[in-house]
Design a protein around this motif. Structure first.
Motif, mmCIF file in Angstrom:
data_model
loop_
_atom_site.group_PDB
_atom_site.id
_atom_site.type_symbol
_atom_site.label_atom_id
_atom_site.label_comp_id
_atom_site.label_asym_id
_atom_site.label_seq_id
_atom_site.Cartn_x
_atom_site.Cartn_y
_atom_site.Cartn_z
ATOM 1 N N GLY A 122 0.841 -1.195 0.000
ATOM 2 C CA GLY A 122 0.000 0.000 0.000
ATOM 3 C C GLY A 122 0.868 1.233 0.000
ATOM 4 O O GLY A 122 1.840 1.326 0.761
ATOM 5 N N SER A 123 0.523 2.211 -0.840
ATOM 6 C CA SER A 123 1.412 3.345 -1.073
ATOM 7 C C SER A 123 0.720 4.671 -0.809
ATOM 8 O O SER A 123 -0.515 4.778 -0.742
ATOM 9 C CB SER A 123 1.944 3.304 -2.507
ATOM 10 O OG SER A 123 2.624 4.492 -2.835
ATOM 11 N N GLN A 124 1.569 5.684 -0.718
ATOM 12 C CA GLN A 124 1.088 7.058 -0.543
ATOM 13 C C GLN A 124 0.374 7.565 -1.785
ATOM 14 O O GLN A 124 -0.352 8.555 -1.716
ATOM 15 C CB GLN A 124 2.284 7.975 -0.223
ATOM 16 C CG GLN A 124 1.946 9.318 0.390
ATOM 17 C CD GLN A 124 1.588 9.225 1.855
ATOM 18 O OE1 GLN A 124 1.803 8.191 2.474
ATOM 19 N NE2 GLN A 124 1.029 10.284 2.400
ATOM 20 N N ASP A 125 0.537 6.902 -2.912
ATOM 21 C CA ASP A 125 -0.118 7.343 -4.149
ATOM 22 C C ASP A 125 -1.576 6.901 -4.232
ATOM 23 O O ASP A 125 -2.254 7.173 -5.222
ATOM 24 C CB ASP A 125 0.647 6.838 -5.375
ATOM 25 C CG ASP A 125 0.765 5.316 -5.422
ATOM 26 O OD1 ASP A 125 0.073 4.641 -4.624
ATOM 27 O OD2 ASP A 125 1.554 4.808 -6.230
ATOM 28 N N GLY A 126 -2.070 6.174 -3.219
ATOM 29 C CA GLY A 126 -3.471 5.778 -3.189
ATOM 30 C C GLY A 126 -3.754 4.432 -3.808
ATOM 31 O O GLY A 126 -4.925 4.023 -3.882
ATOM 32 N N PHE A 127 -2.715 3.716 -4.253
ATOM 33 C CA PHE A 127 -2.911 2.423 -4.903
ATOM 34 C C PHE A 127 -2.377 1.305 -4.022
ATOM 35 O O PHE A 127 -1.426 1.480 -3.245
ATOM 36 C CB PHE A 127 -2.196 2.382 -6.260
ATOM 37 C CG PHE A 127 -2.858 3.225 -7.308
ATOM 38 C CD1 PHE A 127 -3.951 2.756 -8.019
ATOM 39 C CD2 PHE A 127 -2.389 4.503 -7.583
ATOM 40 C CE1 PHE A 127 -4.556 3.522 -8.992
ATOM 41 C CE2 PHE A 127 -2.994 5.278 -8.548
ATOM 42 C CZ PHE A 127 -4.077 4.795 -9.255
ATOM 43 N N MET A 128 -2.984 0.127 -4.170
ATOM 44 C CA MET A 128 -2.500 -1.111 -3.574
ATOM 45 C C MET A 128 -2.197 -2.080 -4.710
ATOM 46 O O MET A 128 -2.971 -2.170 -5.668
ATOM 47 C CB MET A 128 -3.566 -1.706 -2.641
ATOM 48 C CG MET A 128 -3.915 -0.811 -1.469
ATOM 49 S SD MET A 128 -5.615 -1.060 -0.902
ATOM 50 C CE MET A 128 -6.533 -0.221 -2.178
ATOM 51 N N LYS A 129 -1.078 -2.785 -4.584
ATOM 52 C CA LYS A 129 -0.659 -3.695 -5.643
ATOM 53 C C LYS A 129 -0.382 -5.068 -5.059
ATOM 54 O O LYS A 129 0.211 -5.191 -3.979
ATOM 55 C CB LYS A 129 0.581 -3.159 -6.368
ATOM 56 C CG LYS A 129 0.298 -1.887 -7.162
ATOM 57 C CD LYS A 129 1.510 -1.428 -7.934
ATOM 58 C CE LYS A 129 1.194 -0.176 -8.734
ATOM 59 N NZ LYS A 129 0.267 -0.434 -9.863
ATOM 60 N N CYS A 130 -0.826 -6.076 -5.786
ATOM 61 C CA CYS A 130 -0.607 -7.471 -5.403
ATOM 62 C C CYS A 130 0.447 -8.064 -6.345
ATOM 63 O O CYS A 130 0.288 -8.011 -7.580
ATOM 64 C CB CYS A 130 -1.906 -8.262 -5.486
ATOM 65 S SG CYS A 130 -1.772 -9.960 -4.906
ATOM 66 N N PHE A 131 1.511 -8.576 -5.740
ATOM 67 C CA PHE A 131 2.626 -9.110 -6.524
ATOM 68 C C PHE A 131 2.673 -10.631 -6.380
ATOM 69 O O PHE A 131 2.455 -11.176 -5.301
ATOM 70 C CB PHE A 131 3.966 -8.535 -6.037
ATOM 71 C CG PHE A 131 4.051 -7.040 -6.119
ATOM 72 C CD1 PHE A 131 4.427 -6.405 -7.284
ATOM 73 C CD2 PHE A 131 3.745 -6.258 -5.008
ATOM 74 C CE1 PHE A 131 4.511 -5.028 -7.363
ATOM 75 C CE2 PHE A 131 3.831 -4.879 -5.064
ATOM 76 C CZ PHE A 131 4.215 -4.262 -6.246
#
Length: 783
Positions: A139-148
Motif C-alpha cells: 500500500g502506497s502514498q499514491d493511493g494504490f494497492m498492488k498485489c505481486f
C-alpha cells in the motif's frame, strides 16, 4: 534489566525463554518483524537494516543487509515483513516507492532478490499472505494497492482506493481472498483479491487518518483499527454493515495495533507522537490500560509479539535507537495505582460520588445510590466478570441531588438562543440582551447590560441615552407667579425654616404646568432630582413625566410650596432682579400690572434659580474610564460560573475591553462556554461564538479537521484544483447524472461511486430506483 526473571513457554517441541533486555542500534528504527520460529528479528529504518538473533541473555547481530559503498534508497525502509512460511524471505517498503524482496539464502553479500518500482510515491506497508508463499501486497502514498506474484516481475493486480494515501494493508487470517486497507481520509475498505475493480465494503472508521489495522488471529470477523483521533476501535465484519463493538480512548495518535496471542480481548498499541509508552489494553475495560511498558525514551515505531502463540514476550523498536524485548511479568499495571474514587457534577447540578465500599460501609448514615432512576439514565452498573484479569475493586455510588426547580438550566439554553451578539448597533444589542435577561427573571444580568450601554455608548447618538434625555427636559418645574406674593417674599427674607426638596413620583406631583407661555421661568423638579442622583425615578419616567403632570394639572390645580429650595446662606445684599425676568413678569398675561410690580423675584429666588440650573458634572466620560470596573465584573461572573455572560460581553464590547483581559483568560472562558453549548447540542450558537471570538486560538476551531475530498465522477481520481474541471480527464465533474446538465447550485453525490447531481433529481430517482443513475451499477442510498 537486573530485576528481570526468566520465563519458559512450551510451544510444541520448542520453548521460548528469556528476560526483559535491549540493545543499542546504529540508527532509529522504523519497523521490526520476527521470523516464524521466534529466534531472529529484523530491524529496518532509514539508515539501518539488520537481523539480530534473540538469545536468552541478549540480542546478537547476525547480518547487515546494507551492503555496498553507497547504499541506494532501496535500503531506506518504511516497513519490513518477514514471511511466516518461508524463513529466508523478507520484503521491505522503500521511501522511494520501491517494493523489495530479500532472499537470505543467497550466498552473496547482497541479499536483494526482486525489485518492484510500480508505485510513484512512498510505500507505507507491505504484507505477505499468511498461507500463500508467493503473494505479496503493498500500500502506497499514491493511493494504490498492488498485489505481486513473486514468480513474476510485475504486479498481477492493482487496487485503487480512490483516496490520497493507503496507510496499512492486512490479509485476513481466516478468509483466503480478503484483505483490509486503511486510508488517510478515515475510511477502511475490504477487498477481494479476485476483484481488483471494486472494493467489497467501505466504511468510515475514524475522524481523521486511519494509521493501522489488524485482524484478530482467532475471531474471524474482528478487525482492530487505530487513527489520529486517539481511538482504537474493534469492528465486527460478519454483519451486513461494519459494527463497532469496542472502543478504546488513548492519549495520542495510534500508530500501531497488534492483537495479543492467546488472549481474545487483549491488544497492544503504540503512539505516533507525544507518548513513548506501549500499552496493552483489555478492550472490555477501555478506560485504563491492562499493562504498560515504559522503557523507551522516544516514540515507539514498531511492535510485534515474539511468537504467534506466545503472549508473554513483546518486541519493540523506537526512534531512540533501541531494540527491546519486554517480558509481560515486568510490565507496569496502572490499575494497581488507580484511585477507586470518582467525583462528577451533572448538568442539573447534581453531584455523583463513587468511593470504595470498604470506606462507606462504616458510615451508616450514607446510603449508596441504588440505580435505575430515570433522571440518571447514563449510570450503568457493571456486573463482575470472573474471567477478567483485572483486580476486582468495587465502589459504591452516591448521588447528592439538588432541587430541580432551583437548578434548571432552561435559562442557559434560552439565553444562548435569544442573545444577539452582532449585526446591530451596540446600544440595540445591549437593550435586547437586557430585555432577554429581564424576561428570564435575571435582574442582575439585565442591569449589567443596561449599565454597559450607558458606560460605552455615545451620548450624542441614539434615542435611548439618559444624558440626551436630560438635555431635552426643562431644568425646573413650572409654577404660577400668582402664588408668589409679597407675603411669600417677606417670609423668605426673614430666613425661617425651609422644607426639603420635594421628590417627584408619578401621580403625586406638586406642579402646575398650565403656564406654558412662561418659558423663561418654567422648570422641572424631576430633572433636578435626577441630576442630584435621586434613585426613585425610573429611567422611563423621564419621558412620561411632562405628560403625566399635564394630566394631573387638568384634574386639580396644585401650588408650589413657598419654600421649594432651602437657602444656602443668608444674603444681605439685595441687588435688583435680572432684567429679562422682570420683563417677562410684566408682560405675562396671567399677571395684572399691579401684581407685576409687587411680585417681581427677590434676589433669593434669583440665586436659587441660577444655582440649580448649573450642570453639576461633566456630561460624558470616555469608555476607557470604566474598563477596570468592567474587567472586575467579568471576572466576577466567570468565578460564579456564568461564563455565558463573560463571553457575551467580550463579544459585544469587542475592542473596547479585549486588551484589558489577557488572552489565556479569554481562551479559557471561550472554551468553557463552547463546551457547555455543545453539551446542550446548541451547535449553531457554538459556531457563532467561534466565528465572533476575539481570541485567535478560538477562531480556528471550526477551520481544523474539516477536509472535503472530491473525486472526479468520470476518471474516479481526486481533484487537485479548486474548480470543477478535472485536470486529468478535462471533464466537468459536477454534471448531474440524471439530467446531464452542470450543477450550479446544491450538489449531492454518492461517497461510494462519486456520481451525483441536483438534490431534487437524485431524491426523485432514488425513490423509485436503487441503482446509480449514471449506470455504474452501484447501489446508492440517500439518507
Amino acid at each position: 534489566m537486573e530485576k528481570m526473571s526468566r520465563v519458559t513457554t512450551a510451544l510444541g517441541s520448542n520453548s521460548i525463554t528469556g528476560r526483559t533486555m535491549f540493545c543499542h542500534l546504529d540508527a532509529p528504527a522504523n519497523a521490526i518483524s520476527v521470523c516464524r520460529d521466534a529466534t531472529q528479528v529484523v530491524v529496518a529504518g532509514r539508515n539501518i537494516f539488520k537481523i539480530y538473533a534473540i538469545e536468552e541473555e541478549q540480542f546478537v547481530e547476525k547480518l547487515n543487509l546494507r551492503v555496498g559503498r553507497k547504499p541506494s534508497l532501496n535500503f531506506s525502509c518504511a516497513d519490513v515483513m518477514w514471511h511466516q512460511m518461508e524463513e529466508n524471505l523478507l520484503a521491505t517498503a522503500a521511501t522511494n516507492g520501491a517494493v523489495v524482496t530479500w532472499n537470505l539464502g543467497k550466498p552473496s553479500r547482497n541479499k536483494q532478490d526482486q525489485l518492484f518500482t510500480e508505485h510513484k510515491r512512498t510505500v507505507n506497508k507491505v504484507c505477505f499472505h499468511p498461507t500463500e508463499v508467493y503473494m505479496l501486497l503493498s500500500g502506497s502514498q499514491d493511493g494504490f494497492m498492488k498485489c505481486f506474484d513473486l514468480r513474476k516481475k510485475e504486479s498481477v493486480n492493482t487496487f485503487s482506493g480512490q483516496s490520497e494515501s493507503v496507510r496499512d494493508v492486512q490479509f485476513s487470517m481466516k478468509d483466503y481472498f480478503t484483505f483490509a486497507a486503511s486510508f488517510e481520509n478515515g475510511n477502511v475498505q475490504l477487498w477481494d483479491i479476485r476483484r481488483p475493480d471494486r472494493y467489497e465494503r467501505m466504511f468510515t472508521a475514524h475522524t481523521g487518518p486511519v494509521f493501522c489495522c489488524d485482524w484478530h488471529p482467532d475471531d474471524r470477523g474482528w478487525l482492530a483499527t487505530g487513527g489520529r483521533d486517539k481511538m482504537v476501535k474493534v469492528w465486527d465484519m460478519t454483519t451486513n454493515r461494519a459494527k463497532e463493538v469496542y472502543c478504546v480512548q488513548t492519549i495520542a495518535s495510534v500508530a500501531r495495533v497488534k492483537w495479543r496471542p492467546e488472549r481474545k480481548f487483549h491488544l497492544a498499541t503504540c503512539s505516533m507522537m507525544v507518548d513513548h509508552n506501549i500499552y496493552v489494553w483489555d478492550i472490555r475495560r477501555p478506560f485504563i490500560p491492562f499493562a504498560t511498558f515504559e522503557e523507551h525514551k522516544d516514540v515507539t515505531t514498531g511492535i510485534v509479539w515474539r511468537h504467534q502463540h506466545d503472549p508473554h514476550y513483546l518486541l519493540s523498536g523506537s526512534k531512540d535507537s533501541t531494540l527491546y524485548q519486554h517480558m509481560f511479568k515486568d510490565a507496569t499495571r496502572p490499575v494497581d495505582k488507580a484511585n477507586p474514587e470518582g467525583l462528577c457534577f451533572g448538568l442539573m447540578g447534581d453531584l455523583a460520588f463513587a468511593v470504595n465500599e470498604s470506606l462507606i460501609s462504616s458510615d451508616a448514615s450514607r446510603k449508596p445510590y441504588p440505580g435505575g432512576d430515570r433522571r440518571y439514565p447514563f449510570f450503568s452498573f457493571k456486573k463482575p466478570n470472573p474471567t477478567e484479569q483485572f483486580a476486582h475493586v468495587s465502589s459504591a455510588l452516591s448521588v447528592f441531588e439538588t432541587d430541580l426547580d432551583s437548578n434548571r438550566m432552561d435559562w442557559f439554553v434560552k439565553t444562548a438562543q435569544l442573545y444577539l451578539l452582532s449585526g446591530k448597533p451596540f446600544t440595540e444589542l445591549c437593550d435586547h440582551n437586557a430585555k432577554v435577561a429581564r424576561e428570564l427573571k435575571r435582574p442582575q444580568v439585565s442591569t449589567t447590560w443596561t449599565m454597559l450601554r450607558i458606560m460605552f455608548s455615545d451620548p450624542a447618538t441614539g434615542p435611548n441615552h439618559n444624558l440626551s434625555k436630560l438635555g431635552s427636559l426643562p431644568l425646573m418645574n413650572s409654577f404660577s407667579m400668582k402664588e408668589m406674593g409679597p407675603e411669600g417674599r417677606l417670609e423668605r427674607c426673614k430666613g425661617e425654616s425651609r422644607q426639603e426638596n420635594i421628590h417627584l413620583e408619578p401621580g403625586n406631583s406638586h406642579i402646575s404646568n398650565n403656564n406654558e407661555e412662561n418659558e423663561e421661568t418654567e422648570g422641572s423638579d424631576g430633572a433636578t432630582e435626577y441630576m442630584f442622583g435621586d434613585a426613585e425615578l425610573d429611567d422611563d419616567d423621564l419621558y412620561t413625566m411632562e405628560h403625566d403632570n399635564q394630566t394631573v394639572a387638568e384634574e386639580q390645580v396644585y401650588t408650589l410650596p413657598p419654600e421649594a429650595f432651602q437657602l444656602r446662606h443668608e444674603i444681605i445684599d439685595n441687588p435688583s432682579a435680572p432684567e429679562h425676568l422682570q420683563q417677562d413678569k410684566a408682560d405675562s398675561p396671567h399677571v395684572s400690572g399691579n401684581e407685576a410690580e409687587v411680585t417681581c423675584l427677590t434676589p433669593i429666588e434669583s440665586f436659587s434659580l441660577i444655582s440649580i440650573s448649573q450642570p453639576l458634572y461633566s456630561p460624558h466620560l470616555h469608555g476607557s474610564f470604566f474598563c477596570p470596573i468592567v474587567r472586575e465584573m467579568l471576572n466576577h461572573y466567570a468565578e460564579q460560573g456564568d461564563v455565558q455572560m463573560a463571553v457575551s460581553v467580550l463579544i459585544v464590547l469587542g475592542e473596547r475591553i479585549r486588551k484589558e483581559i489577557d488572552d489565556l483568560t479569554q481562551e479559557h472562558w471561550y472554551m468553557s462556554y463552547i463546551d457547555l453549548l455543545q453539551r446542550f447540542e446548541l451547535w449553531n450558537v457554538s459556531n457563532e461564538v467561534i466565528k465572533l471570538s476575539t481570541c485567535s486560538a478560538i477562531t480556528c476551531l471550526n477551520q481544523t479537521s474539516t477536509t472535503l475530498h472530491i473525486n472526479c465522477s468520470n476518471c474516479k481520481r481526486p481533484m487537485s484544483n479548486k474548480g470543477w474541471i478535472c485536470d486529468r480527464c478535462r471533464q466537468c465533474a459536477s454534471a448531474c447524472a440524471v439530467c446531464h446538465h452542470v450543477v450550479k447550485g446544491l450538489f449531492v453525490w454518492c461517497q461510494g461511486c462519486s456520481h451525483g447531481g441536483h438534490l431534487e433529481h437524485i431524491m426523485t430517482w432514488l425513490k423509485n430506483n436503487s441503482h446509480c443513475p449514471a449506470g455504474c451499477g452501484h447501489l446508492c442510498e440517500y439518507t
